[in-house]
Structure formats: C-alpha cells, structure tokens
Enzyme design. Sequence first.
Site, PDB file in Angstrom:
ATOM      1  N   HIS A 144      32.003   1.234 -32.780  1.00 40.16           N
ATOM      2  CA  HIS A 144      30.925   0.508 -33.711  1.00 40.16           C
ATOM      3  C   HIS A 144      29.801  -0.090 -32.600  1.00 40.16           C
ATOM      4  CE1 HIS A 144      32.439  -3.554 -33.375  1.00 40.16           C
ATOM      5  NE2 HIS A 144      33.665  -3.004 -33.357  1.00 40.16           N
ATOM      6  N   ASP A 146      27.649  -2.791 -33.535  1.00 42.83           N
ATOM      7  CA  ASP A 146      27.558  -4.291 -34.281  1.00 42.83           C
ATOM      8  C   ASP A 146      28.379  -5.313 -33.490  1.00 42.83           C
ATOM      9  OD1 ASP A 146      29.392  -2.865 -35.821  1.00 42.83           O
ATOM     10  OD2 ASP A 146      29.455  -4.825 -37.131  1.00 42.83           O
ATOM     11  N   ASP A 176      34.288  -5.453 -27.308  1.00 39.50           N
ATOM     12  CA  ASP A 176      34.347  -5.243 -28.836  1.00 39.50           C
ATOM     13  C   ASP A 176      32.868  -4.956 -29.352  1.00 39.50           C
ATOM     14  OD1 ASP A 176      35.166  -4.973 -31.449  1.00 39.50           O
ATOM     15  OD2 ASP A 176      35.603  -7.210 -31.731  1.00 39.50           O
ATOM     16  N   GLU A 210      31.194  -2.874 -38.798  1.00 35.36           N
ATOM     17  CA  GLU A 210      32.356  -2.649 -38.519  1.00 35.36           C
ATOM     18  C   GLU A 210      32.861  -4.386 -38.982  1.00 35.36           C
ATOM     19  OE1 GLU A 210      36.541  -3.178 -36.511  1.00 35.36           O
ATOM     20  OE2 GLU A 210      34.398  -4.252 -35.984  1.00 35.36           O
ATOM     21  N   GLU A 211      32.014  -5.133 -38.132  1.00 35.87           N
ATOM     22  CA  GLU A 211      32.435  -6.563 -38.030  1.00 35.87           C
ATOM     23  C   GLU A 211      32.334  -6.935 -39.637  1.00 35.87           C
ATOM     24  OE1 GLU A 211      33.950  -7.695 -35.787  1.00 35.87           O
ATOM     25  OE2 GLU A 211      33.324  -6.967 -34.052  1.00 35.87           O
ATOM     26  N   ASP A 237      40.230   5.081 -32.463  1.00 35.56           N
ATOM     27  CA  ASP A 237      39.239   3.893 -32.824  1.00 35.56           C
ATOM     28  C   ASP A 237      39.787   2.770 -31.681  1.00 35.56           C
ATOM     29  OD1 ASP A 237      37.353   2.478 -33.563  1.00 35.56           O
ATOM     30  OD2 ASP A 237      38.454   1.956 -35.521  1.00 35.56           O
ATOM     31  N   HIS A 484      35.684 -11.982 -29.451  1.00 35.82           N
ATOM     32  CA  HIS A 484      35.066 -12.801 -30.587  1.00 35.82           C
ATOM     33  C   HIS A 484      35.110 -14.444 -29.816  1.00 35.82           C
ATOM     34  CE1 HIS A 484      35.437 -10.346 -34.345  1.00 35.82           C
ATOM     35  NE2 HIS A 484      35.448  -9.519 -33.515  1.00 35.82           N
TER      36      HIS A 484
END
Length: 524
Positions: A144, A146, A176, A210-211, A237, A484
């Site tokens: 992903h 985003d 990520d 995705e987030e 993934d 994150h």
Amino acid sequence: MDHRGAAVKEGLSVGVRALAMGVMGTVLALVAVLLLRAATFPGPEELQRWGRPGASRIPAQFSEAELTAMKEALKEAIRIPTVAFSSENINTTALTEFGEHLRKVFPSMFSTSFIQHEIVEEYSHLFTIRGSNPKLEPYMLLSHMDVVPASDDDWEVPPFSGLERDGFIYGRGTLDNKNSAMAILQAMELLLRRNYVPQRSFYISLGHDEEVSGKHGAQKVAALLKSRGVRLSFIIDEGGYIMNDFLAGIKKPFAVISVSEKGSMNLKLQVDSTPGHSSIPLKETSIGILAAAISRLEQTPMPNMFGYGTEKSMIEQLAGQFGFPLNIVFSNLWIFGPIVSRILEKSRVSNAMMRTTVALTMFNAGIKVNVIPPTAQATVNIRIHPSQTVPEVLDIIQNIVADDRVQYHVLNAFNPLPLSPYDQEAFGYQLLRRTIRDVFPEVSVVVPGVCVGNTDVRHYANISTGLYRFNPVSLSPESFKSVHGLNERISIQAYETQVMFLFELIQNADIEKVPEPHSAVHEL
Ligand SMILES: *[C@@H]1O[C@H](CO)[C@@H](O)[C@H](O)[C@H]1NC(C)=O
Ligand SMILES: *[C@@H]1O[C@H](CO)[C@@H](O)[C@H](O)[C@H]1NC(C)=O
C-alpha cells in the site's frame, strides 16, 4: 498497519529466561525419553533447486547507476505525503502525485505489451502481468501507498524529507509500506529491462487506504478480480519480517511468515437507568453498573488458545535454535505446552498471540455535576484469536459481564482469517521459504506466525486461500517500534536486498509446483 506481525518480541524474552531457570529439574528427570523425541524432530531440510525450466535465470546484479536510481526513487516516494488521516480524509493530491512518480521512475511497467495497468477507485493501482504459460495459476504481490500521520516533533529528521543519513533513508513509509510498493515495481522494472517474460501470470496491487481499513482500495480491487472470475494461487502482503535479536536464547535471525491475522470487533456496551437529581440518588446508577461490568471484563482474561493457532508450530519449529534445556522443552510441547503457554502469556506481545484480547478504549457518561445520567456507554476494541469467531467471543463477553442491564451493540466486526497452508505442498509458503534461504543465508529457520494487526490482504480471502504476510526486511526490536512511531527508517542495503528478494522471487515463481524434496538434492 497496527502492531504488526511480530508474534514474538522483547516480552517473549522475559518468559524464555524464566523458563530456562524454572524447568531445569523437570527436564532432567525426563531427559532420556525426550532426547529421543528431539532427535526425531525434523532437522534442517535438504535444499531443493527452484529454477526457471527452459529459460536461463537472470542474475540479481545491478549496476551502480541502477542502485543510485533505486535509492533516489524511494526517497522521492517518501517525500510525497500520502497520509491517511481517516477513511474520509486521505491526502488525495499526494496519491495522484504518487501515481505520477511511479510512471516517471518505472516507465517499462507502463509501456510493456504484456502488462496492463488500471486505476481502481481513482487512486489504487492494479497491474496485470500476463505470463507465457496460461496453465500456471496467477499470484499477487500486494502493498500500500498510504501512511499514518507523523508530526515533525521528536523525529531526528523531518518524517517526509526522505533524507539519507548514515546509510539509512528516513521517513514515514520506509517500512510501512512504501518500501514494498516501490521494491515490487522496481524489481519487475529491472527484470523487464533485461527482457524477462514471466511464465506465470501475476498481479501487482498497490492500495491507497490500508491504514484506514482498505475499504476503497483493496476491497474494490478484490471485488473487481472476483467479478472477472480470477482465482489466485497465493498473495504476498506485508505483516511478517526477519526477526533479529527478538528472543533471548536465539542468536541467529529467523523469519516469520504470518499465515493468519486476528479478527476484530468494536463493541459498545450501554446501560440505561432512571435519570434524576443527585440529591436523592438511587442505589445504583448507569455509571456504577457499567463501570462494574467493564471492570469484570478487564479482570477476566479470555481463554488461552495456545495450540489452536500457529503459535505452537512456531515454537516447535524454533526449538532447535535454542540451547539446552530450552530446545528440549520447546520440542516437547506435548508435555511442556501448559507451562510454556503460562509463561508466554506473561508478556503482552506473546499474550496477544495466544488469546483474544480486550482493550477498553472509550467511556462516556454524564453531562452535569448534579444530574444522574440516563445512560452510560463504553467501547471495547477486541482482537480475536484465529481459532475463535465473533459470535463465540460475544457470548464469552456476555457471560463474563453477567448483567442483564447491560446492552451490547456491535459497531463493526470481522472474523479472524483462516490459516493459510504452510505444509510441504503449499506453493506460496514454500516459494517464500526458498527465496528467504537464497537471499538471506543468515536466517536459521522460517516459521509460521499470526499477524496481531490487520492488513489489506484480508480483503482477498474470497479469491485465494494462500494469504501470506511477509516483508523481506530484517528488523530489530528497535526498528519494529518505529513502525507507526518515531524515526521510521530503512537502511539502503536492506532496501537493495528487498529489491533483490523480489527479483529472485518473481523468477522462482515460474516453476510449476514445489519440487519433490529428494529428486534434486544431488545437484547441489
Ligand atoms: C497533501 O499533499 C500535497 C501534495 O504532495 C502537499 O502539498 C500537501 O501539503 C499535503 N497536505 C497535507 C495536509 O498533508
Ligand atoms: C466474500 O464473499 C461473500 C459472499 O459473496 C461476502 O459476503 C463477503 O463479504 C466476501 N468477503 C470478503 C472478505 O470480501
């Protein structure tokens, strides 16, 4: 993604040390019988050759100019702030810019006759790469674009600067998961420039939300493929890593491929009671009743499901990496399972691997100091172990609360994902395993795990049974926290290795099925 993959972490180490001290006596008593069992446990398996039949293999060697371009393309991707603040608020200007960046740095992906590119729901990308052998079932590489928000405060370098420092590229998305989005396309771009034509067809999909649940990106791509009658052999993934220094007692890195992910439920509990003036209170109020219910929930852990998911296989397969006596303990879970699971539940991370967790996240009641509120509400966020379902968990919760005055409203929920196969014939799993052994020779063992967070691949459960979560990057506990968190970064060498991994994996996928374990052994 949140609280990813790692099944094992620093907390597990605490348990491991305690175990080492605690079980010595028992171990000695059983040693003879158990040594015999350990000896029959599978050792390092024979290497099989995975080749491209009838075609010469393209070596993963890149020029200095290619390596520089590779690194610069990633930095530029990090600088585009594709932030997902909420499902209604994603920086769509940045997503469009990201698409333009892809066209600029991966021109062959957009101009090759056997590749079709589509935009889904305005921002997600779907590439269909047609292989020369239509008999081979296609697969998908998924990631992903985003990212979660990051503020400049407390970072060593601004999070959207893509700055290079001491051999690392810094920025939100370096792990990520822009690293994967870019590395997948980069590997295929480099293969195309070397005139590679795959035998097995595959898809590359880059989601844009995705987030914030993947409802507009991955879910729509999956629905589109389903409407076309597509079945996928497997999907890769993010959501598992190569774990470095995660466990006391294991010196060499090991790889975790997550073969499932936990389910989730947001549950609102509510109590209504007669409102009134606080000068003549009732014996119990909505706040008191709900607080007691919530407290019972917090004090009563959900059942320990050790042995019903992958955690047991994981420990057994790691067993050989530990020294005496832990190797004996871990390869004999038929007897030590209960003690091992007791100890593992003491760490927050390994606890989350083996049971459904319940986190109290919101509590609302009351409007004025002297008014007894008519209603009190609390929200709990529940992560469901792969061996349980939403209705089962709801039932357990109602039994723990055991108060008819509490009402339950499921805000949203989904079941855990089924366990994807990880046996000898499981093509996607064995392909990953083989490629890990080729590209990361330092990895001692590859084990199945469970992803305690959620990722886009769950939206594809209707078109494939082989859902694997593995990001080919070596992580230390410290870099794990940066996902994150603060100072997310990837070393340039790690990124180059990720591109190399995908370059090899795409070629390895051209084989028809998993080679017979013994047939090719003599070739090595
Ligand atoms: C959204 O992305 C654009 C284009 O990259 C950027 O200029 C803008 O500052 C971003 N907005 C926010 C709120 O991050
Ligand atoms: C799979 O298909 C069923 C029936 O069509 C649907 O209800 C379900 O939501 C789908 N699951 C996913 C993950 O898309």
